[in-house]
Design a protein around this motif. Structure first.
Motif, PDB file in Angstrom:
ATOM      1  N   HIS A 167       0.712  -1.209   0.281  1.00  0.00           N
ATOM      2  CA  HIS A 167       0.028  -0.196  -0.293  1.00  0.00           C
ATOM      3  C   HIS A 167       0.687   1.409   0.141  1.00  0.00           C
ATOM      4  O   HIS A 167       1.323   1.451   0.812  1.00  0.00           O
ATOM      5  N   TYR A 172      -3.976   2.947   4.663  1.00  0.00           N
ATOM      6  CA  TYR A 172      -5.289   1.613   4.831  1.00  0.00           C
ATOM      7  C   TYR A 172      -5.037   0.529   5.834  1.00  0.00           C
ATOM      8  O   TYR A 172      -3.390   0.238   5.435  1.00  0.00           O
ATOM      9  N   THR A 174      -6.282  -2.881   7.093  1.00  0.00           N
ATOM     10  CA  THR A 174      -6.442  -4.607   6.494  1.00  0.00           C
ATOM     11  C   THR A 174      -7.061  -5.107   7.397  1.00  0.00           C
ATOM     12  O   THR A 174      -6.226  -4.652   9.134  1.00  0.00           O
ATOM     13  N   ALA A 178     -13.937  -6.909   7.343  1.00  0.00           N
ATOM     14  CA  ALA A 178     -13.276  -5.733   6.624  1.00  0.00           C
ATOM     15  C   ALA A 178     -13.388  -6.582   5.152  1.00  0.00           C
ATOM     16  O   ALA A 178     -14.196  -7.060   4.408  1.00  0.00           O
ATOM     17  N   ILE A 179     -12.175  -7.851   4.959  1.00  0.00           N
ATOM     18  CA  ILE A 179     -12.024  -8.652   4.618  1.00  0.00           C
ATOM     19  C   ILE A 179     -13.286  -9.489   3.716  1.00  0.00           C
ATOM     20  O   ILE A 179     -13.711  -9.590   2.615  1.00  0.00           O
ATOM     21  N   ARG A 182     -16.793  -7.818   2.035  1.00  0.00           N
ATOM     22  CA  ARG A 182     -15.793  -7.617   0.625  1.00  0.00           C
ATOM     23  C   ARG A 182     -16.205  -8.561   0.402  1.00  0.00           C
ATOM     24  O   ARG A 182     -16.729  -8.770  -1.148  1.00  0.00           O
TER      25      ARG A 182
ATOM     26  N   THR B 143      -8.120   1.166  -3.354  1.00  0.00           N
ATOM     27  CA  THR B 143      -7.652  -0.028  -2.868  1.00  0.00           C
ATOM     28  C   THR B 143      -7.718  -1.148  -2.157  1.00  0.00           C
ATOM     29  O   THR B 143      -7.828  -2.275  -2.560  1.00  0.00           O
ATOM     30  N   SER B 144      -9.546  -1.109  -1.542  1.00  0.00           N
ATOM     31  CA  SER B 144      -9.931  -1.837  -1.292  1.00  0.00           C
ATOM     32  C   SER B 144     -10.313  -3.324  -2.324  1.00  0.00           C
ATOM     33  O   SER B 144     -10.128  -4.167  -1.908  1.00  0.00           O
ATOM     34  N   ASP B 147      -6.753  -4.608  -4.199  1.00  0.00           N
ATOM     35  CA  ASP B 147      -6.620  -5.826  -2.940  1.00  0.00           C
ATOM     36  C   ASP B 147      -7.534  -7.089  -2.930  1.00  0.00           C
ATOM     37  O   ASP B 147      -7.297  -8.389  -3.410  1.00  0.00           O
TER      38      ASP B 147
END
Lengths: 197, 197
Positions: A167, A172, A174, A178-179, A182, B143-144, B147
DNA sequence: GACAAGTAAACGATCGTTCGGTAAGTTTCC
DNA sequence: GGAAACTTACCGAACGATCGTTTACTTGTC
């Protein structure tokens, strides 16, 4: 049993060392020293290094099957799938010994071990997601969706160590939830797009 | 130059052996035998095994930066992104030496090598996709999304060897273009969902 | 006394690496 | 132009260290 407890001690430590350094880079003397015993004594518990490693893998990989959540009573399929995926990701991020050994086996060239590893470590994850998915989308779309989902999970867990290095935007951060969110968002978009057809 | 050509021969063969068996499992004698030269002679070209391995990684990892497509004239961002992603996936599936070495380094614990590896092998891929993405979606979401996209790619390439073992449905066959299509479909759904906000 | 759990010491093999030397080419200098 | 000096690319043999493993022997326990 005393014996099996001692054996379990060995397997536990072996798992850590093998996960950290890999099979070749860990010697029987290393194991002996870390366990405060003679390397010769390891041969009282295991026939050779290969078998010790194999038992270590069995021991570690069996953890994942135990951690997979069952669907709660009358839980909606979508909700269960989310629990399943987030549970798997959380487990993999938490149990670095499992994860490192898994990725080492994913890179391995030992065909004997591969089949065994696929059944022990991947199969439970794969099949449990397959089952949950089959309640949610039409059968013909399960396999391809499943492969994408598993790829995303494995890929994310594999890459998570490196994202902070990649990054440009240092702010930002992680995190596991959140992962999962997503990945699940991507999945529900996919499911919705299937429904529309 | 004769010298650099010989060195290149060594690096080429070393890449194959290291990719197949890993750093520890390949001895200088193995390399010597495969190259039909004395292991002592390897020390004429390289200071030690570590440096030989390091140069091998530089050699192999630099391939990926050369293979990344540039956007064609007036190519739409979405179309370019698709070319980029499918190019990367195709390269990784084709160049198994690159891919195996990459995944070995992803599992490695050598912190010195890791930073170097991230910059050489991951950075070009990551940044090129980042640039393409930034033309397509709002900055705060890059970014998200990035990733997730990279995770999917890496995960899929990593798992592709195993899907055929995991599929109950033997008829299901995986191919590169179908994968790319699925990843891109997921991405365009994601982009569309961003637009709606 | 039998059996499990442990040790010290050594086995041969292989490891990364070094050493002294050689043969072939290249450069330097008269 | 040709001997001398130097460089490059290799080899055979060996170095000490470490590898997985075995053997013969001791200890502790039921």
């Amino acid at each position: 049993m005393r014996a099996s407890s001692k054996k379990q001690d060995i397997l536990l430590l072996a798992a850590n060392l093998f996960a950290e350094r890999g099979f070749e880079a860990v010697s029987m003397r290393d194991l002996g020293k870390a366990l405060q015993m003679t390397p010769a004594n390891l041969y009282h518990h295991f026939t050779d290094k290969e078998q010790l490693y194999r038992e270590t893998l069995v021991d570690v990989f069996s953890r994942v099957a135990q951690v997979l959540p069952k669907p709660a009573k009358e839980e909606r399929p979508q909700s269960y799938l989310e629990h399943l995926v987030s549970g798997i990701i959380a487990f993999m991020l938490r149990d670095t010994v499992f994860t490192r050994l898994m990725f080492r086996e994913l890179s391995s060239d030992n065909h004997e071990r591969t089949a065994f590893f696929v059944e022990k470590a991947l199969r439970p994850v794969y099949d449990s997601i397959a089952k949950a998915l089959s309640l949610l989308i039409r059968k013909s779309a399960v396999t391809s969706t499943l492969d994408m989902l598993v790829s995303s999970i494995i890929g994310y867990v594999n890459m998570s160590r490196f994202f902070s290095l990649l990054h440009r935007d240092a702010s930002y951060e992680t995190d596991c939830e959140a992962i999962t969110a997503r990945i699940m968002a991507g999945l529900s978009l996919h499911v919705a797009s299937l429904d529309m057809k």
